[in-house]
Design a protein around this motif. Structure first.
Motif, PDB file in Angstrom:
ATOM      1  N   THR A  12     -26.580 -43.762   4.499  1.00 54.27           N
ATOM      2  CA  THR A  12     -27.081 -42.008   5.145  1.00 54.27           C
ATOM      3  C   THR A  12     -27.347 -42.590   6.673  1.00 54.27           C
ATOM      4  N   ARG A  13     -27.117 -44.244   7.201  1.00 54.20           N
ATOM      5  CA  ARG A  13     -26.645 -43.709   9.172  1.00 54.20           C
ATOM      6  C   ARG A  13     -25.494 -43.432   9.141  1.00 54.20           C
ATOM      7  N   THR A  14     -24.074 -43.682   7.955  1.00 53.23           N
ATOM      8  CA  THR A  14     -22.165 -43.353   8.192  1.00 53.23           C
ATOM      9  C   THR A  14     -22.769 -42.203   7.856  1.00 53.23           C
ATOM     10  N   ARG A  15     -22.897 -41.747   7.239  1.00 51.28           N
ATOM     11  CA  ARG A  15     -22.697 -40.508   6.744  1.00 51.28           C
ATOM     12  C   ARG A  15     -22.489 -39.092   8.064  1.00 51.28           C
ATOM     13  N   ILE A  16     -21.013 -38.853   7.960  1.00 47.07           N
ATOM     14  CA  ILE A  16     -20.601 -38.262   8.679  1.00 47.07           C
ATOM     15  C   ILE A  16     -20.686 -36.425   8.589  1.00 47.07           C
ATOM     16  N   ARG A  17     -21.264 -36.241   9.691  1.00 43.87           N
ATOM     17  CA  ARG A  17     -22.046 -35.008   9.435  1.00 43.87           C
ATOM     18  C   ARG A  17     -21.328 -33.852   9.677  1.00 43.87           C
ATOM     19  N   ARG A  18     -20.466 -33.942  11.243  1.00 46.27           N
ATOM     20  CA  ARG A  18     -19.720 -32.934  10.817  1.00 46.27           C
ATOM     21  C   ARG A  18     -18.458 -32.757  10.816  1.00 46.27           C
ATOM     22  N   LEU A  19     -17.235 -32.249  10.032  1.00 48.33           N
ATOM     23  CA  LEU A  19     -16.631 -31.867   9.227  1.00 48.33           C
ATOM     24  C   LEU A  19     -16.639 -33.382   8.486  1.00 48.33           C
ATOM     25  N   VAL A  88     -14.211 -48.595  16.481  1.00 47.58           N
ATOM     26  CA  VAL A  88     -12.190 -48.654  17.200  1.00 47.58           C
ATOM     27  C   VAL A  88     -11.203 -47.063  17.342  1.00 47.58           C
ATOM     28  N   THR A  89     -11.259 -46.430  17.649  1.00 50.71           N
ATOM     29  CA  THR A  89     -10.664 -44.960  18.130  1.00 50.71           C
ATOM     30  C   THR A  89      -9.255 -44.984  18.022  1.00 50.71           C
ATOM     31  N   LEU A  90      -7.888 -44.974  17.170  1.00 52.44           N
ATOM     32  CA  LEU A  90      -6.796 -44.286  17.545  1.00 52.44           C
ATOM     33  C   LEU A  90      -6.326 -43.229  17.370  1.00 52.44           C
ATOM     34  N   SER A 104      -8.428 -29.627  19.658  1.00 48.94           N
ATOM     35  CA  SER A 104      -8.747 -30.438  18.963  1.00 48.94           C
ATOM     36  C   SER A 104      -7.861 -31.606  18.974  1.00 48.94           C
ATOM     37  N   MET A 105      -7.816 -32.694  18.318  1.00 51.12           N
ATOM     38  CA  MET A 105      -7.346 -34.019  18.357  1.00 51.12           C
ATOM     39  C   MET A 105      -6.643 -34.414  17.279  1.00 51.12           C
ATOM     40  N   ARG A 106      -6.202 -35.332  16.882  1.00 49.16           N
ATOM     41  CA  ARG A 106      -6.308 -35.910  15.529  1.00 49.16           C
ATOM     42  C   ARG A 106      -6.252 -37.572  16.035  1.00 49.16           C
ATOM     43  N   TYR A 107      -6.967 -37.901  15.392  1.00 48.13           N
ATOM     44  CA  TYR A 107      -7.222 -39.159  15.138  1.00 48.13           C
ATOM     45  C   TYR A 107      -7.756 -39.970  14.134  1.00 48.13           C
ATOM     46  N   ARG A 108      -7.654 -41.207  14.538  1.00 42.32           N
ATOM     47  CA  ARG A 108      -7.988 -42.563  12.959  1.00 42.32           C
ATOM     48  C   ARG A 108      -9.331 -42.883  13.864  1.00 42.32           C
ATOM     49  N   SER A 109     -10.814 -42.989  13.688  1.00 39.46           N
ATOM     50  CA  SER A 109     -12.210 -43.533  13.795  1.00 39.46           C
ATOM     51  C   SER A 109     -12.439 -44.408  12.867  1.00 39.46           C
ATOM     52  N   VAL A 110     -13.496 -45.258  14.059  1.00 39.82           N
ATOM     53  CA  VAL A 110     -13.679 -46.520  12.707  1.00 39.82           C
ATOM     54  C   VAL A 110     -15.677 -46.801  13.932  1.00 39.82           C
ATOM     55  N   LEU A 111     -16.981 -46.284  12.703  1.00 33.86           N
ATOM     56  CA  LEU A 111     -18.072 -47.203  13.305  1.00 33.86           C
ATOM     57  C   LEU A 111     -17.983 -48.110  12.193  1.00 33.86           C
ATOM     58  N   VAL A 112     -18.711 -49.116  13.129  1.00 36.97           N
ATOM     59  CA  VAL A 112     -19.371 -50.135  12.057  1.00 36.97           C
ATOM     60  C   VAL A 112     -20.476 -50.536  12.486  1.00 36.97           C
ATOM     61  N   TRP A 162     -20.430 -48.970   7.259  1.00 35.52           N
ATOM     62  CA  TRP A 162     -19.268 -48.507   8.859  1.00 35.52           C
ATOM     63  C   TRP A 162     -18.823 -46.901   7.577  1.00 35.52           C
ATOM     64  N   SER A 163     -18.044 -46.434   9.250  1.00 36.97           N
ATOM     65  CA  SER A 163     -17.696 -45.087   8.341  1.00 36.97           C
ATOM     66  C   SER A 163     -16.475 -44.495   8.697  1.00 36.97           C
ATOM     67  N   VAL A 164     -15.510 -44.523   8.390  1.00 38.17           N
ATOM     68  CA  VAL A 164     -14.201 -43.792   8.339  1.00 38.17           C
ATOM     69  C   VAL A 164     -13.897 -42.383   9.460  1.00 38.17           C
ATOM     70  N   LYS A 165     -13.756 -41.395  10.335  1.00 38.37           N
ATOM     71  CA  LYS A 165     -13.310 -40.523  10.042  1.00 38.37           C
ATOM     72  C   LYS A 165     -11.912 -40.376  10.758  1.00 38.37           C
ATOM     73  N   VAL A 166     -11.089 -39.385   9.848  1.00 39.24           N
ATOM     74  CA  VAL A 166      -9.612 -39.656  10.325  1.00 39.24           C
ATOM     75  C   VAL A 166      -9.064 -37.667  10.218  1.00 39.24           C
TER      76      VAL A 166
HETATM   77  C1  LIG Z   1     -10.485 -39.454  20.249  1.00 38.72           C
HETATM   78  C2  LIG Z   1     -11.693 -38.443  19.254  1.00 38.72           C
HETATM   79  C3  LIG Z   1     -12.056 -37.547  20.525  1.00 38.72           C
HETATM   80  C4  LIG Z   1     -12.943 -36.496  19.695  1.00 38.72           C
HETATM   81  N1  LIG Z   1     -13.656 -35.622  20.877  1.00 38.72           N
HETATM   82  C5  LIG Z   1     -14.500 -34.593  20.420  1.00 38.72           C
HETATM   83  C6  LIG Z   1     -15.330 -33.837  21.363  1.00 38.72           C
HETATM   84  O1  LIG Z   1     -14.782 -33.994  22.148  1.00 38.72           O
HETATM   85  N2  LIG Z   1     -16.253 -33.460  20.955  1.00 38.72           N
HETATM   86  C7  LIG Z   1     -17.398 -33.308  19.365  1.00 38.72           C
HETATM   87  O2  LIG Z   1     -18.087 -33.041  19.465  1.00 38.72           O
HETATM   88  N3  LIG Z   1     -16.608 -34.232  19.219  1.00 38.72           N
HETATM   89  C8  LIG Z   1     -15.108 -35.509  18.962  1.00 38.72           C
HETATM   90  N4  LIG Z   1     -14.761 -35.779  18.171  1.00 38.72           N
HETATM   91  C9  LIG Z   1     -15.254 -36.213  17.054  1.00 38.72           C
HETATM   92  C10 LIG Z   1     -16.928 -36.753  17.476  1.00 38.72           C
HETATM   93  O3  LIG Z   1     -16.570 -38.410  17.523  1.00 38.72           O
HETATM   94  C11 LIG Z   1     -17.688 -36.568  16.204  1.00 38.72           C
HETATM   95  O4  LIG Z   1     -17.468 -37.231  14.606  1.00 38.72           O
HETATM   96  C12 LIG Z   1     -18.698 -35.536  16.203  1.00 38.72           C
HETATM   97  O5  LIG Z   1     -18.784 -35.914  17.526  1.00 38.72           O
HETATM   98  C13 LIG Z   1     -19.662 -35.296  15.075  1.00 38.72           C
HETATM   99  O6  LIG Z   1     -20.885 -35.941  14.877  1.00 38.72           O
HETATM  100  P1  LIG Z   1     -21.908 -36.049  13.987  1.00 38.72           P
HETATM  101  O7  LIG Z   1     -22.749 -35.432  15.080  1.00 38.72           O
HETATM  102  O8  LIG Z   1     -21.589 -35.758  12.787  1.00 38.72           O
HETATM  103  O9  LIG Z   1     -21.822 -37.216  13.764  1.00 38.72           O
HETATM  104  P2  LIG Z   1     -23.543 -38.325  14.012  1.00 38.72           P
HETATM  105  O10 LIG Z   1     -25.016 -37.588  13.399  1.00 38.72           O
HETATM  106  O11 LIG Z   1     -23.894 -37.997  15.469  1.00 38.72           O
HETATM  107  O12 LIG Z   1     -23.105 -39.516  13.625  1.00 38.72           O
HETATM  108  C14 LIG Z   1     -23.668 -40.029  11.853  1.00 38.72           C
HETATM  109  C15 LIG Z   1     -22.962 -41.197  11.711  1.00 38.72           C
HETATM  110  O13 LIG Z   1     -20.912 -40.431  11.376  1.00 38.72           O
HETATM  111  C16 LIG Z   1     -20.207 -41.628  11.796  1.00 38.72           C
HETATM  112  N5  LIG Z   1     -19.260 -41.258  12.494  1.00 38.72           N
HETATM  113  C17 LIG Z   1     -19.108 -39.363  13.261  1.00 38.72           C
HETATM  114  N6  LIG Z   1     -17.990 -39.477  14.188  1.00 38.72           N
HETATM  115  C18 LIG Z   1     -17.382 -40.988  14.014  1.00 38.72           C
HETATM  116  C19 LIG Z   1     -16.476 -41.235  14.140  1.00 38.72           C
HETATM  117  N7  LIG Z   1     -14.756 -40.447  14.661  1.00 38.72           N
HETATM  118  N8  LIG Z   1     -16.066 -41.926  13.509  1.00 38.72           N
HETATM  119  C20 LIG Z   1     -16.507 -42.465  12.592  1.00 38.72           C
HETATM  120  N9  LIG Z   1     -17.448 -42.371  12.125  1.00 38.72           N
HETATM  121  C21 LIG Z   1     -17.651 -41.614  12.343  1.00 38.72           C
HETATM  122  C22 LIG Z   1     -21.237 -42.517  12.728  1.00 38.72           C
HETATM  123  O14 LIG Z   1     -20.908 -43.254  11.427  1.00 38.72           O
HETATM  124  C23 LIG Z   1     -22.550 -41.856  12.367  1.00 38.72           C
HETATM  125  O15 LIG Z   1     -23.479 -42.574  12.249  1.00 38.72           O
HETATM  126  C24 LIG Z   1     -14.028 -36.551  18.766  1.00 38.72           C
HETATM  127  C25 LIG Z   1     -13.606 -38.099  17.721  1.00 38.72           C
HETATM  128  C26 LIG Z   1     -12.355 -38.666  18.295  1.00 38.72           C
HETATM  129  C27 LIG Z   1     -12.117 -39.597  17.585  1.00 38.72           C
END
Ligand SMILES: Cc1cc2nc3c(=O)[nH]c(=O)nc-3n(C[C@H](O)[C@H](O)[C@H](O)COP(=O)(O)OP(=O)(O)OC[C@H]3O[C@@H](n4cnc5c(N)ncnc54)[C@H](O)[C@@H]3O)c2cc1C
Length: 201
Positions: A12-19, A88-90, A104-112, A162-166
């Motif tokens: 749950t804590r690492t569930r990506i909500r946005r996109l 870690v963010t690439l 926006s940006m293209r990226y690969r990111s990790v959260l642990v 952990w979570s990974v977003k690409v």
């Molecule tokens: C280079 C870069 C630039 C970005 N710029 C923006 C920006 O300008 N504005 C913006 O709104 N968002 C940006 N993002 C995306 C941002 O990192 C979040 O994914 C986004 O804000 C949505 O968060 P959330 O509310 O869904 O997640 P939250 O509810 O805050 O997080 C829930 C869980 O999702 C996971 N998570 C969230 N984001 C990431 C991630 N990027 N990588 C891995 N796991 C993740 C984590 O485990 C976290 O605990 C960017 C990402 C990157 C890598």
């Protein structure tokens, strides 16, 4: 107990909500992103204040490894069992859309997420960090002395939660963009290592 490597992405804590369609749950991709990066940011809370501190790191099969001074607040706090997150963010490119909103940006990111363990057998872990950053260098340099090892804390953060977003996409278009016609596409960005600069004095 943390989640297993296979189901970690569903925690749950690492569930990506946005996109959420950008979420990746394949441990091989997690490992590949960690292997491609060299610097991560460790976040923790100390006296109610959040800090995000950059560190060099390496990886074993099941953990992120990093090291620092026994005098460092970061390392002392983590060694005492403080909860932390490690990111870690690439950056892979800039996504140029028709609107400011979709730019926006293209990226690969990790959260642990987790807590670190102190590694007693420091040398193999330090070697793993060194090999991760500068492959082949460890065998060429003087190994750490007993005194240097005593001054060093080596920590291991398990790859359990952990979570990974690409984001490797192209810009989205909306009806409101009608009449706006800037160049649209992607400017890729690359990490490159330059040629060696001789520093012998
Ligand atoms: C280079 C870069 C630039 C970005 N710029 C923006 C920006 O300008 N504005 C913006 O709104 N968002 C940006 N993002 C995306 C941002 O990192 C979040 O994914 C986004 O804000 C949505 O968060 P959330 O509310 O869904 O997640 P939250 O509810 O805050 O997080 C829930 C869980 O999702 C996971 N998570 C969230 N984001 C990431 C991630 N990027 N990588 C891995 N796991 C993740 C984590 O485990 C976290 O605990 C960017 C990402 C990157 C890598």
């Amino acid at each position: 107990m943390g989640a297993s490597l296979e189901d970690a992405g569903a925690a749950t804590r690492t569930r990506i909500r946005r996109l959420p369609e950008l979420a990746v749950r394949d441990p091989a991709i997690l490992h590949a992103i960690l292997d491609a990066g060299t610097v991560g940011h460790v976040s923790f809370v100390h006296d109610g204040q959040p800090y995000a501190i950059p560190v060099a790191y390496g990886r074993s099969d099941a953990a992120v490894l990093f090291h620092g001074s026994t005098g460092s607040r970061l390392f002392r706090t983590l060694a005492a069992g403080a909860a932390c997150s490690f990111a870690v963010t690439l950056l892979d490119g800039f996504i140029l859309a028709r609107s400011a909103f979709e730019t926006s940006m293209r990226y690969r990111s990790v959260l642990v997420l987790g807590t670190c363990s102190v590694i007693d057998d420091k040398v193999p872990a330090l070697q793993a960090v060194s090999e991760h950053i500068l492959p082949g260098r460890w065998s060429l340099v003087r190994p750490p002395s007993k005194k240097e090892l005593a001054q060093t804390l080596v920590l291991s953060l398990p790859l359990e939660e952990w979570s990974v977003k690409v984001n490797d996409g192209f810009p989205d278009r909306s009806d409101e963009d009608e009449g706006w016609d800037p160049p649209v596409g992607v400017i890729p960005t690359y990490q490159v290592r330059g040629a060696f600069i001789d520093g012998e004095s």
